[in-house]
Design an enzyme around this catalytic site. Structure first.
Site, mmCIF file in Angstrom:
data_model
loop_
_atom_site.group_PDB
_atom_site.id
_atom_site.type_symbol
_atom_site.label_atom_id
_atom_site.label_comp_id
_atom_site.label_asym_id
_atom_site.label_seq_id
_atom_site.Cartn_x
_atom_site.Cartn_y
_atom_site.Cartn_z
ATOM 1 N N LYS A 15 0.839 -1.213 0.000
ATOM 2 C CA LYS A 15 0.000 0.000 0.000
ATOM 3 C C LYS A 15 0.872 1.259 0.000
ATOM 4 O O LYS A 15 0.630 2.190 -0.757
ATOM 5 C CB LYS A 15 -0.925 0.025 1.238
ATOM 6 C CG LYS A 15 -1.830 -1.185 1.377
ATOM 7 C CD LYS A 15 -2.711 -1.098 2.596
ATOM 8 C CE LYS A 15 -1.959 -1.070 3.910
ATOM 9 N NZ LYS A 15 -1.194 -2.308 4.202
ATOM 10 N N ARG A 90 -9.451 1.319 8.491
ATOM 11 C CA ARG A 90 -9.057 -0.045 8.802
ATOM 12 C C ARG A 90 -10.128 -0.769 9.610
ATOM 13 O O ARG A 90 -9.952 -1.932 9.959
ATOM 14 C CB ARG A 90 -7.808 0.015 9.658
ATOM 15 C CG ARG A 90 -6.582 -0.620 9.032
ATOM 16 C CD ARG A 90 -5.476 -0.248 9.951
ATOM 17 N NE ARG A 90 -4.301 -0.983 9.881
ATOM 18 C CZ ARG A 90 -3.199 -0.542 9.292
ATOM 19 N NH1 ARG A 90 -3.197 0.569 8.612
ATOM 20 N NH2 ARG A 90 -2.100 -1.235 9.392
ATOM 21 N N ARG A 129 11.812 -5.804 4.342
ATOM 22 C CA ARG A 129 11.599 -4.364 4.122
ATOM 23 C C ARG A 129 12.593 -3.507 4.904
ATOM 24 O O ARG A 129 12.865 -3.757 6.066
ATOM 25 C CB ARG A 129 10.186 -3.977 4.538
ATOM 26 C CG ARG A 129 9.996 -2.452 4.533
ATOM 27 C CD ARG A 129 8.608 -2.016 4.743
ATOM 28 N NE ARG A 129 8.040 -2.544 5.956
ATOM 29 C CZ ARG A 129 6.737 -2.520 6.217
ATOM 30 N NH1 ARG A 129 5.914 -2.008 5.339
ATOM 31 N NH2 ARG A 129 6.270 -3.012 7.334
ATOM 32 N N ARG A 162 11.630 -1.285 10.610
ATOM 33 C CA ARG A 162 10.622 -0.779 11.542
ATOM 34 C C ARG A 162 10.549 -1.639 12.802
ATOM 35 O O ARG A 162 10.737 -2.853 12.738
ATOM 36 C CB ARG A 162 9.250 -0.749 10.851
ATOM 37 C CG ARG A 162 9.017 0.525 10.096
ATOM 38 C CD ARG A 162 7.821 0.514 9.216
ATOM 39 N NE ARG A 162 6.626 -0.126 9.732
ATOM 40 C CZ ARG A 162 5.482 -0.211 9.061
ATOM 41 N NH1 ARG A 162 5.399 0.333 7.860
ATOM 42 N NH2 ARG A 162 4.441 -0.805 9.576
ATOM 43 N N ARG A 173 -0.093 -8.776 13.298
ATOM 44 C CA ARG A 173 -0.660 -7.763 12.388
ATOM 45 C C ARG A 173 -1.535 -8.419 11.321
ATOM 46 O O ARG A 173 -2.566 -7.871 10.929
ATOM 47 C CB ARG A 173 0.468 -6.937 11.752
ATOM 48 C CG ARG A 173 0.996 -5.889 12.733
ATOM 49 C CD ARG A 173 2.324 -5.326 12.321
ATOM 50 N NE ARG A 173 2.321 -4.709 11.023
ATOM 51 C CZ ARG A 173 3.421 -4.518 10.296
ATOM 52 N NH1 ARG A 173 4.586 -4.901 10.747
ATOM 53 N NH2 ARG A 173 3.341 -3.935 9.130
HETATM 54 P P1 AP5 Z 1 4.927 -1.624 1.702
HETATM 55 O O1 AP5 Z 1 4.626 -0.725 0.567
HETATM 56 O O2 AP5 Z 1 5.734 -1.077 2.841
HETATM 57 O O3 AP5 Z 1 3.603 -2.338 2.231
HETATM 58 P P2 AP5 Z 1 2.410 -1.754 3.106
HETATM 59 O O4 AP5 Z 1 1.177 -2.417 2.626
HETATM 60 O O5 AP5 Z 1 2.441 -0.274 3.129
HETATM 61 O O6 AP5 Z 1 2.832 -2.361 4.516
HETATM 62 P P3 AP5 Z 1 2.734 -1.749 5.965
HETATM 63 O O7 AP5 Z 1 3.482 -2.735 6.866
HETATM 64 O O8 AP5 Z 1 3.165 -0.334 6.033
HETATM 65 O O9 AP5 Z 1 1.241 -1.861 6.245
HETATM 66 P P4 AP5 Z 1 0.582 -1.898 7.570
HETATM 67 O O10 AP5 Z 1 -0.791 -1.687 7.126
HETATM 68 O O11 AP5 Z 1 0.799 -3.093 8.425
HETATM 69 O O12 AP5 Z 1 1.345 -0.746 8.424
HETATM 70 P P5 AP5 Z 1 0.963 0.727 8.763
HETATM 71 O O13 AP5 Z 1 2.174 1.541 8.718
HETATM 72 O O14 AP5 Z 1 -0.231 1.165 8.004
HETATM 73 O O15 AP5 Z 1 5.665 -2.906 1.085
HETATM 74 C C1 AP5 Z 1 6.173 -3.936 1.905
HETATM 75 C C2 AP5 Z 1 7.489 -4.476 1.306
HETATM 76 O O16 AP5 Z 1 7.215 -5.142 0.078
HETATM 77 C C3 AP5 Z 1 8.506 -3.375 0.967
HETATM 78 O O17 AP5 Z 1 9.790 -3.860 1.256
HETATM 79 C C4 AP5 Z 1 8.328 -3.155 -0.552
HETATM 80 O O18 AP5 Z 1 9.530 -2.725 -1.164
HETATM 81 C C5 AP5 Z 1 7.902 -4.542 -1.012
HETATM 82 N N1 AP5 Z 1 6.946 -4.515 -2.125
HETATM 83 C C6 AP5 Z 1 5.868 -3.697 -2.269
HETATM 84 N N2 AP5 Z 1 5.180 -3.999 -3.391
HETATM 85 C C7 AP5 Z 1 5.832 -5.056 -3.964
HETATM 86 C C8 AP5 Z 1 5.627 -5.831 -5.135
HETATM 87 N N3 AP5 Z 1 4.577 -5.599 -5.951
HETATM 88 N N4 AP5 Z 1 6.495 -6.829 -5.415
HETATM 89 C C9 AP5 Z 1 7.558 -7.088 -4.582
HETATM 90 N N5 AP5 Z 1 7.817 -6.371 -3.465
HETATM 91 C C10 AP5 Z 1 6.968 -5.372 -3.147
HETATM 92 O O19 AP5 Z 1 0.472 0.552 10.292
HETATM 93 C C11 AP5 Z 1 1.388 0.291 11.337
HETATM 94 C C12 AP5 Z 1 0.646 0.293 12.673
HETATM 95 O O20 AP5 Z 1 0.061 1.592 12.913
HETATM 96 C C13 AP5 Z 1 -0.542 -0.681 12.774
HETATM 97 O O21 AP5 Z 1 -0.130 -1.980 13.136
HETATM 98 C C14 AP5 Z 1 -1.390 0.013 13.848
HETATM 99 O O22 AP5 Z 1 -0.851 -0.208 15.140
HETATM 100 C C15 AP5 Z 1 -1.227 1.489 13.517
HETATM 101 N N6 AP5 Z 1 -2.235 1.975 12.551
HETATM 102 C C16 AP5 Z 1 -2.010 2.475 11.303
HETATM 103 N N7 AP5 Z 1 -3.154 2.831 10.716
HETATM 104 C C17 AP5 Z 1 -4.148 2.567 11.588
HETATM 105 C C18 AP5 Z 1 -5.566 2.686 11.543
HETATM 106 N N8 AP5 Z 1 -6.179 3.167 10.457
HETATM 107 N N9 AP5 Z 1 -6.268 2.306 12.626
HETATM 108 C C19 AP5 Z 1 -5.667 1.847 13.739
HETATM 109 N N10 AP5 Z 1 -4.321 1.667 13.846
HETATM 110 C C20 AP5 Z 1 -3.566 2.020 12.777
#
Ligand code: AP5
Length: 233
Positions: A15, A90, A129, A162, A173
């Site tokens: 994402k 979410r 990552r 991270r 997660r």
């Molecule tokens: P990446 O682009 O980083 O993936 P992502 O989907 O953004 O993963 P996140 O871990 O950031 O998602 P998340 O939803 O768990 O975390 P968030 O920060 O939102 O890609 C991942 C890897 O794959 C990278 O190395 C990339 O290079 C590679 N890649 C990407 N696309 C590829 C492809 N097509 N082919 C090959 N490789 C690829 O949330 C973190 C925490 O914050 C949560 O756990 C929660 O505690 C809190 N939080 C955030 N938002 C909320 C909410 N709305 N409500 C409540 N708590 C929240």
């Protein structure tokens, strides 16, 4: 009318990677709830201290805190033409709150892209990552390695893993995603806003499909708005 794109998908689905590319292509801000929380943590604000434990455990931050933070971000001037939302909403409550925030401005969600990736691939992506400490650019050891090990291609910043990228937190997660976020797929499908995207394709191929989907939804939104104006006239 603005273009409000929601990217839905599991942790590590890509994402953030796609939202960043899409934001640049459409000249829209990339609004990531995870990045906003991590920035608050880094700055040691009250919000940062409050959410620290949730992030470390891989649990969702309570809806009230999350909704208030994102609503405030969407109120900023750069989001007047729209935004690419990554990681928000979410939960169903967050999705309904987003509808309310946008409706109050005469706006609505344009399209929801479900970046669909299987569990094994999610785990492989999360474990490889690396993220830039300065500009948050995201890399992967195998799939998107930086030109120089440990250094960001964009700004030269140091790359780090991270705190929530540990095997135990990854598992939690994914569970939290399946329990609390996956129901949004049906929620948005019923509202005819959801488009499925094969998130296991190469980064460039996912981006091409996503861009085409968003451009088509934007055109449809303009047509619907014009039709609506004609009805009123
Ligand atoms: P990446 O682009 O980083 O993936 P992502 O989907 O953004 O993963 P996140 O871990 O950031 O998602 P998340 O939803 O768990 O975390 P968030 O920060 O939102 O890609 C991942 C890897 O794959 C990278 O190395 C990339 O290079 C590679 N890649 C990407 N696309 C590829 C492809 N097509 N082919 C090959 N490789 C690829 O949330 C973190 C925490 O914050 C949560 O756990 C929660 O505690 C809190 N939080 C955030 N938002 C909320 C909410 N709305 N409500 C409540 N708590 C929240």
């Amino acid at each position: 009318m603005g273009l409000f794109v929601v990217l839905l998908g599991g942790p590590g689905a890509g994402k953030g990677t796609q939202a960043d590319l899409l934001g640049k292509a459409l000249q829209l801000p990339h609004v990531s709830s995870g990045d906003l929380f991590r920035a608050a943590l880094k700055a040691d604000t009250e919000l940062g201290r409050e959410v620290k434990g949730y992030l470390a455990r891989g649990e969702l931050v309570p809806d009230a805190l999350t909704i208030a933070m994102v609503a405030q971000r969407l109120d900023q001037a750069d989001c007047q033409r729209g935004a690419v939302l990554d990681g928000f909403p979410r939960t169903i409550d967050q999705a309904e709150a987003l509808d309310g925030v946008l409706a109050a401005r005469g706006e609505q969600v344009t399209v929801v892209a479900f970046v669909n990736v299987g569990e094994d691939v999610l785990l492989a992506r999360l474990s490889g990552r690396w993220t830039c400490r300065i500009c948050q650019a995201v890399y992967h050891l195998l799939y998107k390695p930086p030109r120089e090990a440990g250094k960001c291609d964009v700004c030269g910043g140091e790359l780090y893993q991270r705190a929530d990228d540990s095997p135990e937190t990854h598992k939690r997660r994914i569970e939290v995603y399946l329990e609390q976020t996956a129901p949004l797929v049906q929620f948005y499908r019923e509202r005819h806003l959801l488009v499925d995207i094969d998130g296991e394709a190469r980064i460039e191929d996912v981006q091409a499909r996503l861009l085409a989907v968003v451009q088509r939804a934007g055109r449809q939104q303009r047509l619907d708005r014009d039709k609506c104006r004609t009805c009123v006239d």
